[in-house]
Design a protein around this motif. Structure first.
Motif, mmCIF file in Angstrom:
data_model
loop_
_atom_site.group_PDB
_atom_site.id
_atom_site.type_symbol
_atom_site.label_atom_id
_atom_site.label_comp_id
_atom_site.label_asym_id
_atom_site.label_seq_id
_atom_site.Cartn_x
_atom_site.Cartn_y
_atom_site.Cartn_z
ATOM 1 N N PRO A 43 0.819 -1.207 0.000
ATOM 2 C CA PRO A 43 0.000 0.000 0.000
ATOM 3 C C PRO A 43 0.863 1.271 0.000
ATOM 4 O O PRO A 43 1.840 1.340 0.729
ATOM 5 N N ALA A 64 -8.640 0.313 0.986
ATOM 6 C CA ALA A 64 -7.636 0.802 0.055
ATOM 7 C C ALA A 64 -8.279 0.999 -1.309
ATOM 8 O O ALA A 64 -9.191 0.276 -1.683
ATOM 9 N N THR A 70 -8.908 -5.360 0.912
ATOM 10 C CA THR A 70 -8.618 -3.927 0.903
ATOM 11 C C THR A 70 -8.928 -3.264 2.244
ATOM 12 O O THR A 70 -8.376 -2.220 2.540
ATOM 13 N N TYR A 88 -6.054 -2.083 4.589
ATOM 14 C CA TYR A 88 -5.193 -0.940 4.305
ATOM 15 C C TYR A 88 -6.031 0.297 4.014
ATOM 16 O O TYR A 88 -6.034 0.782 2.878
ATOM 17 N N SER A 113 -5.178 4.187 1.776
ATOM 18 C CA SER A 113 -3.955 3.996 1.001
ATOM 19 C C SER A 113 -4.352 3.506 -0.392
ATOM 20 O O SER A 113 -5.517 3.287 -0.667
ATOM 21 N N ILE A 143 4.599 -2.498 6.924
ATOM 22 C CA ILE A 143 3.347 -2.080 7.542
ATOM 23 C C ILE A 143 3.680 -1.732 8.994
ATOM 24 O O ILE A 143 4.170 -2.585 9.729
ATOM 25 N N SER A 197 6.480 3.301 4.892
ATOM 26 C CA SER A 197 5.103 2.821 4.896
ATOM 27 C C SER A 197 4.277 3.681 3.942
ATOM 28 O O SER A 197 4.807 4.555 3.258
ATOM 29 N N ALA A 198 2.961 3.439 3.916
ATOM 30 C CA ALA A 198 2.102 4.145 2.962
ATOM 31 C C ALA A 198 2.083 5.645 3.246
ATOM 32 O O ALA A 198 1.911 6.447 2.341
ATOM 33 N N ARG A 225 -4.072 1.572 11.701
ATOM 34 C CA ARG A 225 -4.142 1.718 10.245
ATOM 35 C C ARG A 225 -5.021 2.878 9.793
ATOM 36 O O ARG A 225 -4.878 3.356 8.678
#
Lengths: 208, 216
Positions: free
Chosen positions: A36, A49, A83, A86, A89, B66, B91-92, B128
């Motif tokens: 991601p 996501a 999905t 995440y 993202s 992650i 990370s993202a 998250r």
């Protein structure tokens, strides 16, 4: 019945998180995945996501047909990936056509699945695709006929590996209902080879 | 369907899951199966591992980090935004590092951190739905080994699996290299490694060794 040979190479590119060159018969597609990763504000989804797919033809800019493949693959990946793990993202799948000899869509879908598996992103199930061709002699086959004009219709079925449900189907040309069902049965037989190939590839590429 | 120690694929199901008082600890690559309790769904390709009495996880190839709470990571300062820094930890999203999270920092006396500096920090929170948050002090407000790393080192990206391998105390690679060259190393579990030795030449040799370990 004669069926297309598979071959592939993992980790061909250095920039993406995972990449693969996948060959199905004579058709070749290269795929890469990023994810991601950070997402643009307008595409951000707060509960999952956003999956994006980029399909590039062999030359020139992507046209209407390419956009259709893109959305087909995007929808399949959106279903198969977890999905919700995440949120906020993006997952980006890039596909590049290298050579087309008939099974382009199924080859691109298989490449997309393999690249998702290779990158270690969470998936609900594996998916695979099979192309069947109906020739002018009303004969169903898995190998593409040598000339395009000999194809009366072509079917692409995308199935998952758990219950072998149909995730997507794409057809071109004219055919009867029975022929459609016959093609579906044929794909169900062939899909086992596709998944067996995926498993073999991942297992052997695993040796670190 | 899936047995311990085997290579498993997404869609497989682990049956007869062991638990203690209804509790099973699951690691990456596994999910609870809603349809059938007492089974687990696999969501990553990899080797299924189990440790007594009730821990399950998948050892696969993950490429993207992650964030997890408590992880020690290496990051590069990407932005300075008022009282907080944005740090790229791979990370993202960028992680936030407040200026006050350094040892001895006050509102008036802020630490000297520039964009591009390498920071060794701990993840204070990694949810998250939110941006990850970093901290450079421990629970006694001491820096310990955390903080800004000197400018003369060398930062490289390595795979997450290799980081885990090098962090294993039984792994012979780092002690063996240490016998030949004295060096300093910082490993972040986000797949980053910072190295420093007496000479540039030594650093390059060490990097080549690490690259060889990566390929193998």
């Amino acid at each position: 019945m004669e069926s297309p040979q598979f071959s592939c190479k993992l980790g061909v590119l250095s920039r993406p998180d995972a990449s693969v060159i996948f060959c199905e018969g004579e058709t070749v597609v290269m795929a890469g995945i990023y994810g991601p990763i950070e997402v643009k504000m307008q595409k951000m989804l707060i509960d999952k996501a956003s999956v994006e797919c980029n399909y590039r033809p062999k030359r020139g800019l992507p046209g209407v047909e390419d956009k259709l493949y893109e959305s087909l693959i995007r929808n399949i990946c959106d279903t198969a990936l977890v999905t919700s793990l995440y949120p906020r993202s993006a997952i980006l799948i890039a596909l590049q056509e290298m050579h087309n000899s008939g099974q382009l869509i199924s080859c691109a879908i298989n490449a997309a699945c393999l690249v998702c598996l290779e990158s270690g992103i969470d998936m609900k199930f594996m998916f695979g695709a099979v192309t069947c061709f109906l020739t002018n002699q009303e004969e169903l086959r898995l190998m593409p006929p040598i000339s395009d004009s000999a194809v009366k219709a072509s079917f692409v079925f995308v199935l998952d590996n758990v219950k072998e449900r149909i995730l997507a189907s794409h057809t071109e040309g004219s055919f009867s209902m029975e022929q459609y069902e016959e093609a579906q049965d044929l794909s169900r037989k062939q899909i086992k080879n596709v998944f067996a190939f995926f498993k073999k590839t991942l297992n052997s590429g695993k040796e670190m | 369907m899936a047995n311990i120690g085997e290579y498993v694929y997404p869609g497989d199901v682990v049956k007869n899951v062991k638990s203690i008082k209804g509790i099973t600890i699951i690691g990456p690559g596994l999910r609870q199966n809603e349809e059938n309790p007492n089974t687990l769904c696999i969501s990553q390709a990899g080797k299924l591992c189990f440790r007594e009495p009730n821990t399950y996880w998948i050892e696969g190839k993950r490429h993207r980090y992650i964030p997890k709470k408590g992880d020690l990571v290496l990051g590069v300062v990407a932005k300075k935004a008022g009282d907080s820094l944005k740090v790229d930890i791979g990370s993202a999203e960028f992680a936030a590092l407040p200026m006050l999270a350094f040892e001895g920092a006050t509102k008036k006396q802020k630490p000297d951190v520039q964009v591009g500096d390498v920071i060794y920090a701990r993840l204070l929170s990694a949810h998250r739905e939110m941006e990850p948050e970093l901290i450079c002090v421990d629970s006694y407000f001491k820096a310990g080994r955390l903080g800004v790393l000197p400018n003369d080192g060398f930062l490289i990206n390595i795979s997450l699996n290799l980081t885990q391998r090098l962090l294993d105390i039984k792994d012979p690679l780092l002690p063996t290299l240490g016998k030949k060259f004295p060096y300093e190393i910082v490993l972040g579990v986000n797949g980053r490694m910072w190295l420093n030795a007496k000479q540039r030449k030594d650093i390059l040799t060490l990097l080549r060794c690490i690259e060889a370990a990566e390929a193998d």
